[in-house]
Enzyme design. Structure first.
Site, mmCIF file in Angstrom:
data_model
loop_
_atom_site.group_PDB
_atom_site.id
_atom_site.type_symbol
_atom_site.label_atom_id
_atom_site.label_comp_id
_atom_site.label_asym_id
_atom_site.label_seq_id
_atom_site.Cartn_x
_atom_site.Cartn_y
_atom_site.Cartn_z
ATOM 1 N N ARG A 77 11.632 3.753 2.303
ATOM 2 C CA ARG A 77 11.338 2.669 3.566
ATOM 3 C C ARG A 77 12.540 1.985 3.858
ATOM 4 N NH1 ARG A 77 5.913 -1.222 4.257
ATOM 5 N NH2 ARG A 77 5.385 1.059 4.932
ATOM 6 N N ARG B 95 0.823 -1.152 -0.062
ATOM 7 C CA ARG B 95 -0.066 -0.165 -0.124
ATOM 8 C C ARG B 95 0.748 1.316 -0.030
ATOM 9 N NH1 ARG B 95 -3.073 -3.857 1.736
ATOM 10 N NH2 ARG B 95 -1.243 -4.536 2.616
ATOM 11 N N THR B 96 1.704 1.364 1.014
ATOM 12 C CA THR B 96 2.518 2.682 1.107
ATOM 13 C C THR B 96 3.283 2.898 -0.412
ATOM 14 O OG1 THR B 96 2.875 2.298 3.304
ATOM 15 C CG2 THR B 96 4.390 3.770 2.451
ATOM 16 N N HIS C 74 6.316 5.755 11.154
ATOM 17 C CA HIS C 74 5.559 5.903 9.810
ATOM 18 C C HIS C 74 4.640 6.986 9.761
ATOM 19 C CE1 HIS C 74 3.708 4.172 6.329
ATOM 20 N NE2 HIS C 74 3.611 3.058 6.598
ATOM 21 N N LYS D 85 27.854 -4.048 -4.562
ATOM 22 C CA LYS D 85 29.536 -4.203 -5.020
ATOM 23 C C LYS D 85 29.935 -3.617 -3.863
ATOM 24 C CE LYS D 85 28.283 -2.875 -9.745
ATOM 25 N NZ LYS D 85 28.413 -1.865 -10.685
#
Ligand code: NCD
Length: 334
Positions: free
Chosen positions: A111, A61-62, A144, A90
């Site tokens: 996120r 959703r986010t 959040h 790397k």
């Protein structure tokens, strides 16, 4: 002098006036977006901008609501969802990876599993020649902020005819210790007068001491309990959450508790106030029975939709297009 950039990192940044403004703007964007002409107008407001969605933790959703929000404003998006596909493999540091994004993009939405990573990046970018706004779309077990904004927006819309969010009783249920949505929303609710918050969980998953200290500092009333059935009839909103067991391993194992005691079943509908609401940030497991979905008090699918509009409003505000959008709204007699 460098232009000042607005980052969205944690809920402590937001005050009551900001919440009012962003919710009003989201309502107007919703109205504007009902017509083709309105959608075309919105899509013209930021079509010279590009955004990077850096989501190295799972999300449905986010991610999609930020993606849709950017699309609504005409912003072009790129994404990195798996660090294995970027140069981190790397041996590049995550800091260097994100700094690279800032050289190609005008906005970074991220996120990340580390609690303070977004904040660190915002701080780091501020010191470079090319700072771009950073939006925290979920930081570890900590915060959040944009979920908290959409939750406030949902509460405000739900209680529009009941004097708004103030003076409401809100219960949080589930894994409160590791649930970042709960932590952010509980803090943000201190902006409203005479709230009472209930934290309903077994001792192992109770809300953190830091949140309790924050509530006390801000004189917000609260109650800590493990009695779900007792709380359901008392509250105006009940915020269910899932067990955040992705953290079990790092914490050294799983605590075995009867989580079914903290789930909203069909029979609880009879206990809930007629104008009470049931919320959930989603994804859900068994915390809410699917039969509850059809009840008008089930607000969790509305939350999903609200998330898109509030994120459009947030991004428009970050790029100072809020005033222009309000002018469009007024000049089109919406
Ligand atoms: C939440 C999250 O990622 O913190 N989901 C979301 O963003 N809507 C809740 C969760 O995962 O339980």
């Amino acid at each position: 002098m460098k232009e000042r950039v607005f980052h969205c990192i944690n809920v402590e940044q937001f005050d009551y006036a900001f919440l009012e403004e962003i919710c009003d703007l989201a309502d107007k964007i919703r109205e504007i977006s009902r017509t083709k002409a309105g959608m075309e107008y919105l899509a013209s407001t930021l079509n010279h901008k590009r955004a990077m969605l850096y989501f190295v933790q799972p999300s449905t959703r986010t991610f999609l609501s930020f993606y849709s929000a950017c699309q609504m404003l005409g912003i072009k998006c790129a994404e990195v969802r798996d660090p294995k596909t970027s140069s981190e493999i790397k041996g590049e540091s995550e800091e260097d990876t994100v700094r690279t994004f800032s050289l190609y993009f005008d906005l970074i939405i991220m996120r990340h599993p580390r609690a303070n990573f977004a904040e660190k990046i915002a701080y780091l970018l501020n010191k470079t020649d090319h700072p771009v706004p950073v939006i925290n779309a979920g930081s570890g077990k900590d915060q959040h902020p944009t979920q908290a904004l959409l939750d406030i927006y949902t509460l405000r819309r739900s209680f529009m005819h009941r004097g708004g969010v103030a003076q409401k009783k809100i219960a949080f249920v589930g894994d409160l210790r590791r649930g970042r949505t709960v932590r952010s929303l509980a803090k943000l609710l201190t902006q409203f007068e005479e709230m009472k918050l209930y934290f309903v969980a077994p001792a192992e998953y109770q809300i953190g001491e830091d949140i309790i200290a924050f509530l006390e500092q801000n004189k917000t009333e609260y109650e800590i309990t493990d009695d779900f059935e007792k709380v359901v009839p008392e509250v105006d909103a009940i915020y269910m959450t899932r067990l955040q067991d992705e953290w079990d391993q790092e914490e050294g194992g799983h605590v075995d508790i009867d989580i079914e005691r903290y789930s909203f079943q069909r029979r609880h509908l009879d206990l809930l106030k007629p104008d009470g609401i049931i919320m959930h940030p989603l994804p859900r497991r068994t915390e809410i029975a699917a039969e509850v979905d059809g009840d008008p008090r089930a607000a969790y699918w509305r939350q999903v939709r609200n998330g898109m509009y509030i994120r459009v409003a947030l991004i428009a505000g970050i790029f100072q297009r809020d005033r222009k959008i309000l002018e469009y709204y007024l000049s089109n007699n919406l």
